[in-house]
Motif scaffolding. Structure first.
Motif, PDB file in Angstrom:
ATOM      1  N   CYS A  34       0.856  -1.556  -0.055  1.00  0.00           N
ATOM      2  CA  CYS A  34      -0.091  -0.330  -0.339  1.00  0.00           C
ATOM      3  C   CYS A  34       0.372   1.727   0.201  1.00  0.00           C
ATOM      4  O   CYS A  34       1.741   0.927   0.276  1.00  0.00           O
ATOM      5  CB  CYS A  34      -0.904   0.071   0.798  1.00  0.00           C
ATOM      6  N   GLU A  35       0.318   2.416  -0.817  1.00  0.00           N
ATOM      7  CA  GLU A  35       0.827   3.489  -0.863  1.00  0.00           C
ATOM      8  C   GLU A  35       0.936   4.256   0.710  1.00  0.00           C
ATOM      9  O   GLU A  35       1.565   5.028   1.138  1.00  0.00           O
ATOM     10  CB  GLU A  35       0.491   4.496  -1.524  1.00  0.00           C
ATOM     11  N   PRO A  39      -0.487   2.617   3.931  1.00  0.00           N
ATOM     12  CA  PRO A  39       0.312   1.534   4.567  1.00  0.00           C
ATOM     13  C   PRO A  39      -0.380   1.633   6.371  1.00  0.00           C
ATOM     14  O   PRO A  39       0.472   1.958   6.924  1.00  0.00           O
ATOM     15  CB  PRO A  39       1.190   0.213   4.659  1.00  0.00           C
ATOM     16  N   CYS A  43      -3.812  -5.048   9.392  1.00  0.00           N
ATOM     17  CA  CYS A  43      -3.666  -4.701   7.880  1.00  0.00           C
ATOM     18  C   CYS A  43      -5.103  -5.355   6.959  1.00  0.00           C
ATOM     19  O   CYS A  43      -5.675  -6.300   7.905  1.00  0.00           O
ATOM     20  CB  CYS A  43      -2.502  -6.025   7.850  1.00  0.00           C
ATOM     21  N   TYR A  79      -5.900  -6.666   4.697  1.00  0.00           N
ATOM     22  CA  TYR A  79      -5.982  -7.393   4.079  1.00  0.00           C
ATOM     23  C   TYR A  79      -5.705  -9.221   4.609  1.00  0.00           C
ATOM     24  O   TYR A  79      -5.505 -10.198   4.072  1.00  0.00           O
ATOM     25  CB  TYR A  79      -4.950  -7.088   2.608  1.00  0.00           C
ATOM     26  N   ARG A  95      -8.600  -2.822  -7.640  1.00  0.00           N
ATOM     27  CA  ARG A  95      -8.228  -2.811  -6.591  1.00  0.00           C
ATOM     28  C   ARG A  95      -8.669  -3.009  -5.327  1.00  0.00           C
ATOM     29  O   ARG A  95      -9.716  -2.521  -5.848  1.00  0.00           O
ATOM     30  CB  ARG A  95      -6.594  -1.820  -6.259  1.00  0.00           C
ATOM     31  N   THR A 120      -5.995   2.861   2.012  1.00  0.00           N
ATOM     32  CA  THR A 120      -4.928   2.125   2.140  1.00  0.00           C
ATOM     33  C   THR A 120      -3.678   2.479   0.513  1.00  0.00           C
ATOM     34  O   THR A 120      -2.540   2.472   1.110  1.00  0.00           O
ATOM     35  CB  THR A 120      -4.406   0.720   3.024  1.00  0.00           C
ATOM     36  N   GLU A 121      -4.456   3.135  -0.472  1.00  0.00           N
ATOM     37  CA  GLU A 121      -3.823   2.894  -1.777  1.00  0.00           C
ATOM     38  C   GLU A 121      -3.442   1.440  -1.776  1.00  0.00           C
ATOM     39  O   GLU A 121      -1.914   1.533  -2.461  1.00  0.00           O
ATOM     40  CB  GLU A 121      -3.538   3.983  -2.036  1.00  0.00           C
ATOM     41  N   PRO A 122      -3.491   0.227  -2.081  1.00  0.00           N
ATOM     42  CA  PRO A 122      -2.805  -0.745  -2.027  1.00  0.00           C
ATOM     43  C   PRO A 122      -2.024  -0.410  -3.480  1.00  0.00           C
ATOM     44  O   PRO A 122      -3.040   0.077  -5.055  1.00  0.00           O
ATOM     45  CB  PRO A 122      -4.208  -1.889  -2.079  1.00  0.00           C
ATOM     46  N   LYS A 123      -1.409  -1.460  -4.240  1.00  0.00           N
ATOM     47  CA  LYS A 123      -0.740  -1.511  -5.632  1.00  0.00           C
ATOM     48  C   LYS A 123      -0.751  -2.751  -5.851  1.00  0.00           C
ATOM     49  O   LYS A 123       0.459  -2.895  -6.854  1.00  0.00           O
ATOM     50  CB  LYS A 123       0.584  -0.805  -5.336  1.00  0.00           C
TER      51      LYS A 123
END
Lengths: 313, 181
Positions: free
Chosen positions: B62-63, B65, B101, B103, B165, B172-175
């Motif tokens: 995440c950007e 996290p 988290c 996820y 996403r 959390t802006e996941p990548k």
């Protein structure tokens, strides 16, 4: 799934809140400045540092790498409730420890900790003034510790059951309630010197008020979650038919809140009316104090475990 | 700058578990835990037109996290290459990050007493290789690369394909980008 936090964390959050609450009550009773509440303020002050210190010690053993616990105090991470809370715990333990020493006096009857110790002070230092300086410093720290135990859980969006400000409030007031109950219990057990009618009235009144606040926090907790995101609404199933239902409603709400509330109100009404003598049976005090103490533990158990099961999305 | 990310072509995944095995081999993951996994969607349709998707998952890098945010000792941080890493010499094993988290991509490594998770195979990537899961995947499900390089395969995919996403509402802006088929 594997629980990350288990009994040690439950007990730690409980003891942290209990000690913090004891200090806050000690401060309130001290600043009320009434001679007949001084024994309560003293007992609360002598008890306050121990649960917190014990709880923090438990937490170290809960770490995956206990020998590295000192790293908590090599940095301040402002975005981490655990980091801020650790510093707060240290500050509170030291302040409440000093406060305890200043309350202690030579008294062979005093079985609590170092209650029988008389701390010599340099001449020119006025004991009460110095002590009240620590009282004033420690009271906001105590409130902070009480709030922190809930913020620790509430600051995690990934666990919807925790992720509301209500948790911190509920934990704070539950902490104060367990502290009032602990004082009621101790003062009743030691009724040779304390547990006068005014004291019992004071503790009952405080506890009734706090229990009512807790009830009025549980209601918005449910409303807020039910009307929030799908994850948060779903997380309520854990205590509405799910595996934590009995513990929450019977263990905490019925036995930990409603039973002591009823007992305290029933016992308080005749006290207010002036119909009871000081020889009144201590049974009522036990029947209200012990369920409050147990209920506070159940509350933390439910939140620590149920929160970990709840998940996002 | 470099911003490592991964695209996952869910339609290609046949759940051979090669990525999960390769990850264990590469990262010495203790028994009972895994840094990655393959979930599956509900079965849909009616025979004979039945479908199911296999959905590989792992740390979303995440950007923003949450794991790094809650760490009390600063052991978890997002590095300059966009990868979220755990400093095993600093982690005290409090497991706050595991709980934080959205996820559930982290676990407690009980052998080492620290938190553990995917780090896009740091050692391999620094040596110019791909992460183990990417290299081992026989169906070309995974594409690893640098989002800040406009000519990289992953940048092209993210720009041209429809992707989604997971759990964006967690903020959390996941990548990890899932390519919709």
């Amino acid at each position: 799934m594997e629980y990350q936090w288990e009994w040690l964390v439950v007990v730690y959050l409980y003891l942290g809140g209990l000690g913090a609450g004891l200090f806050v009550f000690s401060a309130i009773f001290d600043f009320m400045n009434q001679k007949h509440f001084e024994p309560l303020a003293r007992i609360a002050a002598l008890l306050a540092p121990w649960p917190v210190a014990l709880g923090a010690g438990l937490l170290i053993f809960d770490l995956g790498s206990p020998m590295r616990f000192w790293r908590l105090f090599s940095t301040v991470q402002w975005t981490s409730p655990m980091s801020v809370g650790s510093w707060l715990l240290v500050a509170f333990t030291m302040t409440s420890g000093a406060h305890m020493l200043l309350w202690a006096r030579s008294n062979p009857e005093m079985p609590i900790g170092i209650g029988g110790l008389h701390l010599p002070l340099p001449s020119g230092v006025r004991r009460v003034e110095l002590r009240r300086t620590f009282t004033a410093l420690g009271a906001p720290m105590g409130l902070g510790v009480g709030i922190y135990t809930g913020v620790l859980l509430g600051a995690v969006p990934a666990r919807p059951f925790w992720n509301t400000p209500m948790v911190a409030m509920l934990f704070l007031f539950s902490a104060l309630s367990t502290a009032a109950a602990a004082l009621l219990l101790v003062s009743t057990l030691r009724k040779t010197t304390v547990s006068s009618i005014p004291e019992r009235r004071l503790l009952y009144t405080a506890d009734i008020g706090i229990i009512l606040i807790e009830i009025f926090l549980i209601v918005p907790y449910f409303l807020h979650n039910a009307l929030s995101t799908a994850s948060q609404a779903r997380s309520l199933d854990l205590v509405l038919g799910g595996p934590f239902t009995l513990a929450f409603w019977i263990g905490f709400v019925a036995l930990g809140l409603l039973l002591p509330l009823i007992v305290e109100v029933l016992d308080l009404v005749p006290l207010i009316a002036g119909r009871k003598k000081a020889s009144h049976s201590p049974l009522w005090a036990y029947v209200s104090a012990i369920p409050v103490l147990a209920g506070g533990l159940v509350l933390r158990w439910v939140f620590v475990f149920a929160g970990q099961v709840s998940h996002f999305g | 700058m470099t911003r490592y990310a991964m695209a996952i072509r869910t339609a290609n995944c046949v759940r051979c578990m090669g990525c999960v095995v390769a990850c264990r081999a590469e990262n010495d993951v203790p028994e009972g835990s895994s840094r990655n996994w393959i979930g599956q969607t509900e079965l849909r349709g009616r025979f004979p037109h039945v479908g199911v998707d296999f959905v590989p998952g792992q740390c979303m890098q995440c950007e923003e996290p949450h794991c790094a945010r809650v760490c009390p000792v600063g052991a978890t941080s997002k590095d300059e290459d966009g990868v979220v890493r755990i400093d095993r010499d600093v982690c005290i094993g409090c497991r706050y990050c595991v709980l934080a988290c959205p996820y559930d991509a982290r676990f407690a490594n009980h052998e080492l007493g620290v938190a553990d998770k995917c780090d896009f195979c740091t050692d391999r990537v620094r040596a110019g290789r791909e992460p183990a899961c990417v290299q081992t995947c026989p169906s070309r499900t995974r594409v690893f690369g640098d989002l800040d390089d406009p000519d990289s395969e992953i940048s092209t995919l993210v720009a041209s394909e429809r992707t989604h996403r997971k759990k964006l509402e967690a903020g959390t802006e996941p990548k990890i980008f899932y390519i919709d088929s």
